[in-house]
Design a protein around this motif. Structure first.
Motif, PDB file in Angstrom:
ATOM      1  N   LEU A 272       7.084  -1.308  -6.166  1.00 43.35           N
ATOM      2  CA  LEU A 272       6.707  -1.455  -7.578  1.00 43.35           C
ATOM      3  C   LEU A 272       5.230  -1.119  -7.777  1.00 43.35           C
ATOM      4  CD1 LEU A 272       8.528  -4.724  -8.727  1.00 43.35           C
ATOM      5  CD2 LEU A 272       8.943  -2.375  -9.526  1.00 43.35           C
ATOM      6  N   LEU A 273       4.406  -1.599  -6.858  1.00 46.34           N
ATOM      7  CA  LEU A 273       2.970  -1.301  -6.924  1.00 46.34           C
ATOM      8  C   LEU A 273       2.730   0.209  -6.817  1.00 46.34           C
ATOM      9  CD1 LEU A 273      -0.049  -2.017  -6.932  1.00 46.34           C
ATOM     10  CD2 LEU A 273       0.147  -2.543  -4.486  1.00 46.34           C
ATOM     11  N   VAL A 274       3.432   0.843  -5.889  1.00 50.52           N
ATOM     12  CA  VAL A 274       3.296   2.302  -5.733  1.00 50.52           C
ATOM     13  C   VAL A 274       3.692   3.008  -7.038  1.00 50.52           C
ATOM     14  CG1 VAL A 274       4.332   4.309  -4.571  1.00 50.52           C
ATOM     15  CG2 VAL A 274       3.468   2.382  -3.230  1.00 50.52           C
ATOM     16  N   GLY A 275       4.763   2.547  -7.667  1.00 51.18           N
ATOM     17  CA  GLY A 275       5.183   3.133  -8.941  1.00 51.18           C
ATOM     18  C   GLY A 275       4.091   2.991  -9.998  1.00 51.18           C
ATOM     19  N   GLU A 276       3.475   1.808 -10.023  1.00 49.65           N
ATOM     20  CA  GLU A 276       2.402   1.572 -10.995  1.00 49.65           C
ATOM     21  C   GLU A 276       1.195   2.477 -10.695  1.00 49.65           C
ATOM     22  OE1 GLU A 276       1.311  -2.579 -11.217  1.00 49.65           O
ATOM     23  OE2 GLU A 276      -0.534  -2.109 -12.316  1.00 49.65           O
ATOM     24  N   MET A 277       0.860   2.631  -9.427  1.00 43.23           N
ATOM     25  CA  MET A 277      -0.278   3.491  -9.054  1.00 43.23           C
ATOM     26  C   MET A 277      -0.013   4.936  -9.465  1.00 43.23           C
ATOM     27  SD  MET A 277      -1.067   1.871  -5.278  1.00 43.23           S
ATOM     28  CE  MET A 277      -2.473   2.907  -4.849  1.00 43.23           C
ATOM     29  N   ARG A 278       1.204   5.381  -9.243  1.00 41.25           N
ATOM     30  CA  ARG A 278       1.550   6.764  -9.622  1.00 41.25           C
ATOM     31  C   ARG A 278       1.493   6.940 -11.135  1.00 41.25           C
ATOM     32  NH1 ARG A 278       7.015   8.172  -6.697  1.00 41.25           N
ATOM     33  NH2 ARG A 278       6.514  10.259  -7.455  1.00 41.25           N
ATOM     34  N   ALA A 279       1.989   5.945 -11.848  1.00 41.24           N
ATOM     35  CA  ALA A 279       1.982   6.025 -13.320  1.00 41.24           C
ATOM     36  C   ALA A 279       0.551   6.083 -13.856  1.00 41.24           C
ATOM     37  CB  ALA A 279       2.718   4.825 -13.896  1.00 41.24           C
TER      38      ALA A 279
ATOM     39  N   PRO B  75      -1.634  -5.206   0.251  1.00 39.53           N
ATOM     40  CA  PRO B  75      -1.018  -4.521  -0.900  1.00 39.53           C
ATOM     41  C   PRO B  75      -1.168  -5.238  -2.239  1.00 39.53           C
ATOM     42  CG  PRO B  75       0.375  -4.272   0.998  1.00 39.53           C
ATOM     43  CD  PRO B  75      -0.755  -5.175   1.423  1.00 39.53           C
ATOM     44  N   LEU B  76      -0.740  -6.476  -2.336  1.00 38.86           N
ATOM     45  CA  LEU B  76      -0.729  -7.085  -3.662  1.00 38.86           C
ATOM     46  C   LEU B  76      -2.105  -7.581  -4.104  1.00 38.86           C
ATOM     47  CD1 LEU B  76       2.767  -8.679  -4.234  1.00 38.86           C
ATOM     48  CD2 LEU B  76       2.030  -6.305  -4.197  1.00 38.86           C
ATOM     49  N   GLU B  77      -3.083  -7.541  -3.191  1.00 40.79           N
ATOM     50  CA  GLU B  77      -4.469  -7.804  -3.584  1.00 40.79           C
ATOM     51  C   GLU B  77      -5.008  -6.679  -4.468  1.00 40.79           C
ATOM     52  OE1 GLU B  77      -7.025 -10.378  -2.934  1.00 40.79           O
ATOM     53  OE2 GLU B  77      -5.012 -11.188  -3.068  1.00 40.79           O
ATOM     54  N   TYR B  78      -4.394  -5.509  -4.343  1.00 38.13           N
ATOM     55  CA  TYR B  78      -4.951  -4.325  -5.000  1.00 38.13           C
ATOM     56  C   TYR B  78      -5.004  -4.466  -6.521  1.00 38.13           C
ATOM     57  CZ  TYR B  78      -5.871   0.555  -6.020  1.00 38.13           C
ATOM     58  OH  TYR B  78      -6.449   1.720  -6.480  1.00 38.13           O
ATOM     59  N   ARG B  79      -4.034  -5.198  -7.078  1.00 38.55           N
ATOM     60  CA  ARG B  79      -4.031  -5.367  -8.541  1.00 38.55           C
ATOM     61  C   ARG B  79      -5.143  -6.303  -9.019  1.00 38.55           C
ATOM     62  NH1 ARG B  79       1.702  -5.882  -7.992  1.00 38.55           N
ATOM     63  NH2 ARG B  79       2.827  -4.121  -8.894  1.00 38.55           N
ATOM     64  N   HIS B  80      -5.681  -7.100  -8.069  1.00 41.26           N
ATOM     65  CA  HIS B  80      -6.629  -8.148  -8.460  1.00 41.26           C
ATOM     66  C   HIS B  80      -8.063  -7.624  -8.510  1.00 41.26           C
ATOM     67  CE1 HIS B  80      -3.590 -11.364  -8.327  1.00 41.26           C
ATOM     68  NE2 HIS B  80      -3.062 -10.621  -7.368  1.00 41.26           N
ATOM     69  N   GLY B  81      -8.268  -6.522  -9.178  1.00 41.84           N
ATOM     70  CA  GLY B  81      -9.623  -5.982  -9.320  1.00 41.84           C
ATOM     71  C   GLY B  81      -9.761  -4.540  -8.872  1.00 41.84           C
TER      72      GLY B  81
END
Ligand code: F1P
Length: 317
Positions: A249-256, A218-224
């Motif tokens: 929080l990551l899911v919220g960011e992806m939806r946004a 999951p949190l690797e997803y933001r890294h590129g």
């Protein structure tokens, strides 16, 4: 309903038949789970469960374990090897089992083919019968081999887990068409034992629907990788027990940013309940992920019985 979908929705009686006590993993300095394709994804998930349960375990693709076991475990001859193969005929997996045994390792074969080549070269076999209509794409058999592997590790799997998986499948079925409408890029996220299941969800969708799919912790997803996210993306979050708030929080960011997200065990545009122990969450979500592949294929008018370039078994000369 097509044949592949039939093997997905009709898999639960085969699970129930497999809810028998299994032999346990023998003591060994390391347990190495090997397999190819779907079976390797299951190996990854099982190794993570085994480690969390206090064993020392790794997962290695079949051919890698044959060619360079020392790259994965220095004292590789001391390993207990668990080889997974639905067909029991995948050349690389049989070779891994044979090479391990020749080096003195004890080999357990997990398969849905009792009289297979893998069964012949294993010290012992763990077997479950899969849906007879299953074709090229591994559906019921993948779930069953994960179930058998969990039992082998010593994780109890009871009828409540089967019910939870069936309910998650129905809930996903009801939401799938609206979730995937207009979407062409699929991202599966899961940590620990859920990473192998995320990879398997992505592989299923890719095989069945020839659609671009990726899997990450999951949190690797933001890294590129998040740079590819847009309004064509569907995210599949397999929530873990370690950091569910961060994952939300990551899911919220992806939806946004434009993605539509289905959350297994946590929030999303669609939220699917997975009321089982953490070690069983991947198993309970797997049939729903298989169905997602089928739905995307159906939306593209593709036949999942004969996926492009694939064969049921890869046998090398
Ligand atoms: C492994 C596998 C499948 C894949 C393809 C070829 O099979 O890689 O995962 O979908 O059909 O074979 P097996 O060793 O589990 O029989």
């Amino acid at each position: 309903m097509g044949i592949t979908e039939q093997t997905i929705v009709e898999q639960f009686p085969f699970w129930r038949a497999a809810l028998v006590a299994r032999q346990k993993l023998p003591a060994a300095p390391v347990t190495v789970f090997v397999g190819c394709g779907t079976s390797y994804n299951l190996a990854l998930s099982l190794a993570a469960v085994a480690n969390a349960a206090g064993r020392t375990a790794i997962a290695v693709p079949g051919r890698e374990w044959v060619d360079r076991p020392q790259s994965y475990w220095p004292d590789w001859q001391s390993a207990h090897v668990v080889a997974l193969s639905r067909s029991g005929e995948t050349t690389e997996t049989i070779a891994a089992a044979e090479a391990s045994r020749a080096a003195g390792a004890f080999v357990t074969g997990i398969t849905c083919a009792a009289g297979s080549g893998l069964a012949a070269v294993s010290d012992r076999v763990v077997f479950a019968e899969t849906h007879p209509a299953e074709g090229i794409v591994m559906t019921a058999s993948a779930s069953l081999m994960l179930l058998m592997g969990l039992q082998l590790i010593g994780i109890p799997v009871d009828a409540g887990v089967v019910d939870a998986a069936e309910a998650a499948l129905s809930a996903t079925d009801a939401a799938a068409d609206a979730l995937i409408a207009g979407r062409s890029h699929f991202v599966y996220l899961g940590g620990g034992s859920l990473y192998g299941v995320a990879l398997e969800g992505a592989l299923k969708l890719l095989e069945m629907s020839q659609t671009f799919a990726q899997a990450f912790h999951p949190l690797e997803y933001r890294h590129g990788p998040i740079s590819l996210l847009d309004e064509r993306t569907v995210g599949v979050m397999l929530y873990g027990d370690a950091r569910p708030d961060d994952e939300a929080l990551l899911v919220g960011e992806m939806r946004a940013k434009g993605a539509r997200v289905i959350g297994f065990g946590g929030p999303g545009d669609v939220s699917i309940s997975v009321p089982v122990a953490p070690a069983l969450a991947g198993l309970a979500a797997l049939p729903a992920l298989q169905l997602l592949g089928e739905r995307v294929a159906a939306a593209k008018g593709l036949d999942t019985v004969a996926p492009r370039h694939l064969t049921k078994v890869v046998m090398l000369a």
